[in-house]
Design an enzyme around this catalytic site. Structure first.
Site, mmCIF file in Angstrom:
data_model
loop_
_atom_site.group_PDB
_atom_site.id
_atom_site.type_symbol
_atom_site.label_atom_id
_atom_site.label_comp_id
_atom_site.label_asym_id
_atom_site.label_seq_id
_atom_site.Cartn_x
_atom_site.Cartn_y
_atom_site.Cartn_z
ATOM 1 N N SER A 106 0.836 -1.204 0.000
ATOM 2 C CA SER A 106 0.000 0.000 0.000
ATOM 3 C C SER A 106 0.870 1.253 0.000
ATOM 4 C CB SER A 106 -0.891 0.001 1.238
ATOM 5 O OG SER A 106 -1.404 1.296 1.431
ATOM 6 N N HIS A 137 -1.040 -1.335 -4.353
ATOM 7 C CA HIS A 137 -2.301 -0.933 -3.716
ATOM 8 C C HIS A 137 -2.286 0.589 -3.513
ATOM 9 C CE1 HIS A 137 -5.830 -1.887 -1.151
ATOM 10 N NE2 HIS A 137 -5.433 -0.837 -0.447
ATOM 11 N N ASP A 167 -4.476 3.851 -2.194
ATOM 12 C CA ASP A 167 -5.600 4.213 -1.332
ATOM 13 C C ASP A 167 -6.098 5.614 -1.653
ATOM 14 O OD1 ASP A 167 -5.937 1.941 0.529
ATOM 15 O OD2 ASP A 167 -3.833 2.335 0.962
ATOM 16 N N MET A 189 -8.828 8.454 -0.812
ATOM 17 C CA MET A 189 -9.742 8.871 0.271
ATOM 18 C C MET A 189 -10.232 10.287 0.006
ATOM 19 S SD MET A 189 -7.669 7.501 3.581
ATOM 20 C CE MET A 189 -6.753 5.951 3.556
ATOM 21 N N HIS A 237 -8.036 1.270 -4.361
ATOM 22 C CA HIS A 237 -9.024 1.107 -3.287
ATOM 23 C C HIS A 237 -9.719 2.452 -3.077
ATOM 24 C CE1 HIS A 237 -9.516 0.099 1.317
ATOM 25 N NE2 HIS A 237 -10.675 0.224 0.690
ATOM 26 N N MET A 247 -11.960 4.726 -1.298
ATOM 27 C CA MET A 247 -12.678 5.012 -0.048
ATOM 28 C C MET A 247 -13.334 6.374 -0.232
ATOM 29 S SD MET A 247 -9.743 3.521 2.448
ATOM 30 C CE MET A 247 -8.531 3.600 1.128
ATOM 31 N N MET A 295 -11.642 -5.476 4.855
ATOM 32 C CA MET A 295 -10.907 -4.518 5.694
ATOM 33 C C MET A 295 -10.750 -5.082 7.104
ATOM 34 S SD MET A 295 -10.052 -2.060 3.778
ATOM 35 C CE MET A 295 -9.252 -1.136 5.100
ATOM 36 N N ASP A 323 -6.823 -6.177 3.951
ATOM 37 C CA ASP A 323 -6.164 -4.870 4.032
ATOM 38 C C ASP A 323 -6.335 -4.289 5.428
ATOM 39 O OD1 ASP A 323 -5.138 -2.353 3.449
ATOM 40 O OD2 ASP A 323 -6.871 -1.712 2.264
#
Ligand code: DX5
Ligand code: ZN
Length: 220
Positions: free
Chosen positions: A7, A32, A34, A36, A65, A67, A136, A174
């Site tokens: 990540s 990975h 992330d 957000m 991913h 979010m 998660m 994750d």
């Protein structure tokens, strides 16, 4: 073999390009990323422009991913930026099924993720559409949190579902993944280990990634 997806949230963002190369040369299978939005989670990270800027640096699949709330609004932008897998949250609101359909229309793999407190059967209607489930094991938003055990029975349940249905489904986990929790998740049926802090804190993550790939190997 179990896949390892480091990540980038734990990378040194002042040297992001070098960090991407470091992860690739250490033997990562996926990267990975992330995303957000400060709404779905109380943190803001990166968007399509950053993904686009690192896309030329590696041929590894970008495991993105999301979010973010109502992700359907941004799927085309992330596809154009170079994502390979787009994972949306079951809790994200908006049209989750429509989002997964759109990801497939864009020619990408579709993932569905669930938070630690969300029961796994919430996923049932979405599983036939999924290439990947992202379990998660921390509350999403920040790296470096402790692993939550609630993920293990979910992974086992999903693994049984995949076996029974015969569907080709990656089961990723994750949050708080390290050598110990990663091994246990792989033994429960996880096929992908996403990890930030436990890998990036190592000077050289090569041997750790090589070890993690052997976890759960009994599944062949
Ligand atoms: C958390 C992110 C994770 C995070 C994991 O919301 O989805 O991918 O980077 O970090 P560690 O491995 O440090 O728990
Ligand atoms: Zn993540």
């Amino acid at each position: 073999m179990t896949k390892v997806s480091p990540s980038m949230l734990s990378a040194d963002f002042s040297r992001l390009g070098e960090e991407v190369r470091r992860v690739e040369s250490a033997g990562a299978d996926w990267i990975h990323i992330d995303v957000m939005d400060g709404m779905f989670v109380p943190n803001i990270t990166i968007g399509p422009v950053v993904i686009e800027s690192i896309r030329p640096l590696t041929g590894l699949p970008f495991d993105v991913h999301l979010m973010i709330e109502d992700p359907l609004r941004y799927l085309d932008s992330f596809a154009e930026a170079g994502a390979d897998i787009l994972t949306v949250h079951a809790e994200a609101g908006g049209d989750v099924r429509g989002a997964m359909d759109r990801i497939h229309e864009l020619g990408l793999k579709a993932g569905i993720s669930l938070n630690p407190d969300t029961p796994v059967d919430v996923l049932e209607p979405f599983l036939p559409l999924a290439d990947l489930v992202l379990v998660m094991t921390v509350q999403p938003g920040f790296g470096g949190q402790a692993f939550r055990e609630s993920g293990i029975p979910k992974i086992a349940w999903l693994s049984r579902w995949a076996e029974t249905s015969g569907q080709d489904l990656d089961i990723s986990v994750d949050g708080g993944i390290n050598r110990d929790t990663g091994r246990r998740c792989a033994e429960a049926g996880a096929t992908v280990l996403a990890a930030g802090s436990s890998l990036f804190r190592l000077q050289d993550m090569t041997s750790e990634i090589a070890l993690w790939k052997t976890f759960g190997a009994r599944k062949g």
